[in-house]
Enzyme design. Structure first.
Site, PDB file in Angstrom:
ATOM      1  N   GLU A  89      50.621  43.025  40.993  1.00 22.82           N
ATOM      2  CA  GLU A  89      50.504  43.266  42.431  1.00 22.82           C
ATOM      3  C   GLU A  89      49.064  43.459  42.866  1.00 22.82           C
ATOM      4  OE1 GLU A  89      52.745  46.707  43.483  1.00 22.82           O
ATOM      5  OE2 GLU A  89      51.353  48.110  42.569  1.00 22.82           O
ATOM      6  N   HIS A  90      48.154  43.587  41.917  1.00 27.84           N
ATOM      7  CA  HIS A  90      46.750  43.771  42.294  1.00 27.84           C
ATOM      8  C   HIS A  90      46.042  42.451  42.524  1.00 27.84           C
ATOM      9  CE1 HIS A  90      47.404  47.636  39.854  1.00 27.84           C
ATOM     10  NE2 HIS A  90      47.502  47.917  41.132  1.00 27.84           N
ATOM     11  N   HIS A 157      48.109  40.000  30.600  1.00 26.98           N
ATOM     12  CA  HIS A 157      47.835  39.897  32.029  1.00 26.98           C
ATOM     13  C   HIS A 157      46.712  38.897  32.266  1.00 26.98           C
ATOM     14  CE1 HIS A 157      50.080  43.596  33.432  1.00 26.98           C
ATOM     15  NE2 HIS A 157      50.203  43.635  32.118  1.00 26.98           N
ATOM     16  N   CYS A 159      45.031  38.392  34.862  1.00 28.42           N
ATOM     17  CA  CYS A 159      43.883  38.966  35.575  1.00 28.42           C
ATOM     18  C   CYS A 159      42.913  39.624  34.607  1.00 28.42           C
ATOM     19  CB  CYS A 159      44.344  39.959  36.640  1.00 28.42           C
ATOM     20  SG  CYS A 159      45.312  41.344  36.033  1.00 28.42           S
TER      21      CYS A 159
HETATM   22 ZN    ZN Z   1      45.985  42.215  37.998  1.00 22.31          ZN
END
Ligand code: ZN
Length: 199
Positions: A89-90, A157, A159
């Protein structure tokens, strides 16, 4: 006796995806990124991205199938290595890996395919891994009333691996426990050992 008792679940009150608005927003994003959404190569990209996000954010509905535990089975039931695909969600980038979902049956046992559907129910959302893990454990506790629940999620992840915060391939491990699996050290160790987590 032994008959399944499907119950239709209302699984999510989450707002649906507005595909047309998402398509326009992706076209705007491409412009903001200095790209031309009207170019031949990108002409269909906004539509594709909108559909991809819609799929990643929409769990399939399922019937919760449980069976009476007529045989009084009281050992750990573990579904190992359930694929997990979710969106952080970031950054709205994927994180993916596997989940191990275990429970100690009470009066009812769960259909074999259901742990994977419960994982999907919460994974297809904007998420953080810790909350996803806890939600799966809480849902099983609430709907199955087992003597214990254990959930482990191991995920990479994008990200993090993209931005070099961690080496690519590095995985984050989270766990959530209820009941006997939380309170009894031996049961907990058995769960983590069967899940393949050193503890
Ligand atoms: Zn992230």
């Amino acid at each position: 006796m032994g008959m399944s008792q499907p119950r239709l679940q209302v699984l999510h009150g989450r707002g649906g995806v507005d595909l047309e608005a998402a398509r326009r927003a992706v076209a705007d994003l491409l412009v903001a990124l200095g790209k031309d959404p009207d170019s031949e190569h990108l002409a269909d990209t906004p539509r594709r991205v909108a559909h991809a996000y819609a799929e990643l954010l929409t769990p399939r509905e399922f019937n919760l199938t449980t069976f009476p535990n007529d045989e009084g089975y009281d050992e750990l039931v573990l579904a190992r290595a359930i694929p997990v695909q979710s969106l952080c969600e970031h950054h709205m980038l994927p994180f993916q890996g596997i989940a191990h979902v275990g429970y100690l049956p009470g009066e009812r046992i769960l259909g074999l395919s259901k742990p994977a559907r419960v994982v999907e129910l919460f994974a297809r959302d904007l998420q953080v891994q810790e909350r996803l893990t806890q939600q799966v454990a809480d849902w099983l506790q609430d709907h199955l009333a087992p003597r214990g629940v254990g959930v482990v999620v191991e995920a990479e992840h994008l990200c993090m691996s993209l931005r070099g915060v961690r080496a690519a391939g590095s995985r984050t491990v989270t766990s959530a426990l209820h009941g006997v699996l939380r309170d009894d050290a031996r049961s907990r160790q058995e769960f983590f050992a069967l899940a393949g987590i050193g503890s």
